[in-house]
Design a protein around this motif. Structure first.
Motif, short mmCIF file in Angstrom:
data_model
loop_
_atom_site.label_atom_id
_atom_site.label_comp_id
_atom_site.label_asym_id
_atom_site.label_seq_id
_atom_site.Cartn_x
_atom_site.Cartn_y
_atom_site.Cartn_z
N LEU A 100 0.84 -1.21 0.00
CA LEU A 100 0.00 0.00 0.00
C LEU A 100 0.88 1.26 0.00
CD1 LEU A 100 -2.91 1.18 0.23
CD2 LEU A 100 -2.63 1.12 2.72
N ALA A 101 1.92 1.25 0.80
CA ALA A 101 2.81 2.42 0.86
C ALA A 101 3.54 2.60 -0.46
CB ALA A 101 3.80 2.26 2.00
N GLN A 102 4.02 1.49 -1.02
CA GLN A 102 4.78 1.58 -2.27
C GLN A 102 3.92 2.11 -3.42
OE1 GLN A 102 6.58 -2.27 -2.40
NE2 GLN A 102 8.67 -1.41 -2.36
N ALA A 103 2.67 1.70 -3.39
CA ALA A 103 1.78 2.14 -4.47
C ALA A 103 1.38 3.60 -4.31
CB ALA A 103 0.54 1.25 -4.50
N SER A 126 11.40 14.43 -1.15
CA SER A 126 12.42 14.34 -0.12
C SER A 126 12.85 12.89 0.13
CB SER A 126 11.88 14.93 1.18
OG SER A 126 10.82 14.13 1.64
N GLY A 127 12.13 11.96 -0.45
CA GLY A 127 12.47 10.56 -0.23
C GLY A 127 11.97 10.01 1.10
N GLU A 128 11.17 10.81 1.82
CA GLU A 128 10.73 10.35 3.15
C GLU A 128 9.81 9.13 3.06
OE1 GLU A 128 8.74 13.74 4.89
OE2 GLU A 128 6.93 13.40 3.70
N ARG A 129 9.02 9.08 2.00
CA ARG A 129 8.10 7.93 1.89
C ARG A 129 8.87 6.66 1.54
NH1 ARG A 129 2.33 10.21 -0.51
NH2 ARG A 129 2.30 12.06 0.81
N ALA A 130 9.86 6.82 0.66
CA ALA A 130 10.69 5.65 0.31
C ALA A 130 11.40 5.14 1.56
CB ALA A 130 11.69 6.03 -0.76
N GLU A 131 11.84 6.08 2.38
CA GLU A 131 12.52 5.68 3.61
C GLU A 131 11.56 4.91 4.54
OE1 GLU A 131 15.14 8.10 6.83
OE2 GLU A 131 12.97 8.32 6.93
N ALA A 132 10.31 5.39 4.59
CA ALA A 132 9.32 4.71 5.43
C ALA A 132 9.12 3.27 4.95
CB ALA A 132 8.00 5.47 5.41
N VAL A 133 9.09 3.09 3.63
CA VAL A 133 8.93 1.74 3.08
C VAL A 133 10.11 0.87 3.53
CG1 VAL A 133 8.90 0.37 0.96
CG2 VAL A 133 7.52 2.45 1.14
N MET A 134 11.29 1.48 3.50
CA MET A 134 12.47 0.73 3.93
C MET A 134 12.34 0.30 5.40
SD MET A 134 16.30 2.15 4.34
CE MET A 134 15.91 2.69 5.98
#
Lengths: 238, 180
Positions: free
Chosen positions: A210-213, A220-228
């Protein structure tokens, strides 16, 4: 109550969720342990003040000759019929002063009347929190979660505060739906960190998907970091 | 035996250092406190966090409990203040959320019927200023105007005035809805 209000009340009653059982138990136990810590520090403060009082008296008047009743009687006499300053011997004056300031100190610290607006809430919270070995640094919940996961340990449940975690991100994607879905993913992530059983077997995989989609442009890349971080948590949970 | 002890006796014992009385008092009021936090914030997640905040500060707050006040009045006052603090804190780093309802209500309302009902509640609460929301949260919790005034630190008359403002606002929202 008018019809409109009755309507609102019934909607409100319908909407009212039940508190989460795990957090209920955790909050109750945190409150009890804060309570115990406060009591202990209160007793410690009281006894150290008492020791200071006794030591002050003993050193001035003669070792071993002073008992609690003497102090009380002396203080009582002082208030009932204040002698001239010249009549007072120095140690008695000191003892009375210590007694007074001890009492004032206690009153100020533990019985400060705060009937309404309490600007000190935050400081009380942080003081109580500090008593519990948590970092005194003003980290947000999400920052604490991140710090723990980066060290490959689960964050403490006290640190997982779902609404705060959701607030830690900026929501300005072109599509409101994307933002809403990403917020939902973070919220479920928080739920998983609280009680891994909460979302059933699929758990982390669903949340990660869900987050990736719904990364949006993520400048800022904050969402990608959250996925990590979600992936780290998933790996830890296996 | 604790169940038959009055709230006020428990609070007094707790303020004097009785840990069991404190635990018993909090356990007795937790669910109601949580429900009140939900009324204040309109979000389950926020209500959970707010209740957690309150539990953390409550031991220190016991010192401000005075026998002449009802425990619920005192507890709700602590809750309203904690909610104010939270709003202030959130204002510094949350621009996307507006308070009552937020994204969560729509998300959790999976079936349409509930969604529609919740939408109305959310729309209504969001359009009210914070003072009126807090007042409504108390009055809808069966508090009298005098008790609500006690909690919020305003007069009974102010509460009655706010309630009439809230009713007016709700009527306007309904009329707008009927037109669309």
């Amino acid at each position: 109550m008018s019809d409109d209000l009755n309507h609102l009340k019934s909607l409100m009653d319908d909407a009212n969720p039940k508190p989460d059982a795990a957090r209920r138990a955790a909050n109750l136990s945190q409150a009890q342990s804060n309570f115990a810590t406060l009591q202990q520090s209160r007793i410690a403060t009281e006894s150290s003040l008492w020791q200071r009082l006794v030591v002050g008296m003993q050193s001035g008047v003669g070792k071993g000759a002073v008992t609690a009743s003497v102090v009380l009687v002396a203080a009582g006499l002082f208030f009932a019929a204040p002698p001239e300053p010249s009549q007072l011997n120095a140690p008695l004056a000191t003892a009375t002063k210590i007694g007074q300031s001890a009492q004032e100190g206690l009153v100020a610290e533990f019985a400060a009347p705060a009937p309404m607006m309490e600007a000190d809430d935050a400081s009380v919270a942080s003081r109580t929190t500090a008593l519990h070995d948590r970092s005194a640094a003003p980290l947000t919940s999400y920052e604490r979660v991140r710090a723990a996961l980066m060290q490959e340990v689960f964050p403490s449940k006290d640190d997982v505060r779902i609404a705060e975690m959701v607030d830690a991100f900026t929501y300005d994607s072109e599509s409101a739906k994307t933002d809403e879905n990403f917020a939902a993913a973070i919220s479920r992530f928080g739920q998983l960190l609280h009680s891994p059983q909460a979302l059933g077997r699929s758990g982390y995989d669903d949340v990660i998907a869900l987050a990736q989609a719904n990364l949006g442009s993520d400048p800022s890349g904050e969402r990608a970091e959250a996925v990590m971080l979600m992936q780290l948590a998933r790996d830890l949970s296996q | 035996m604790r169940m038959t002890t009055s709230d006020e006796d428990l609070a007094e014992a707790a303020a004097a250092g009785d840990g069991a009385a404190f635990a018993s008092l909090l356990d007795r009021h937790y669910d109601r406190l949580f429900a009140f936090c939900f009324r204040l914030t309109g979000s389950r997640a926020d209500a959970e966090d707010l209740t957690q905040d309150i539990c953390a500060v409550l031991p220190a707050k016991l010192a401000s409990y005075q026998r002449r006040a009802k425990v619920t009045t005192w507890l709700y006052r602590v809750a309203v203040n904690a909610a104010h603090d939270r709003r202030r804190k959130r204002a510094t780093y949350a621009k996307a959320t507006t308070g009552w309802g937020d994204w969560e209500i729509q998300r959790t309302a999976e079936n349409d019927d509930t969604a529609e009902k919740l939408d109305w509640l959310t729309v209504a609460m969001r359009q009210l200023p914070i003072d009126l929301r807090d007042t409504l949260a108390l009055v809808l919790d069966e508090m009298t105007h005098a008790q609500a005034g006690d909690v919020l630190g305003v007069s009974e008359g102010t509460i009655s005035w706010r309630m009439s403002e809230a009713k007016k606002a709700l009527r306007v929202i309904k009329e707008q809805e009927a037109k669309t």
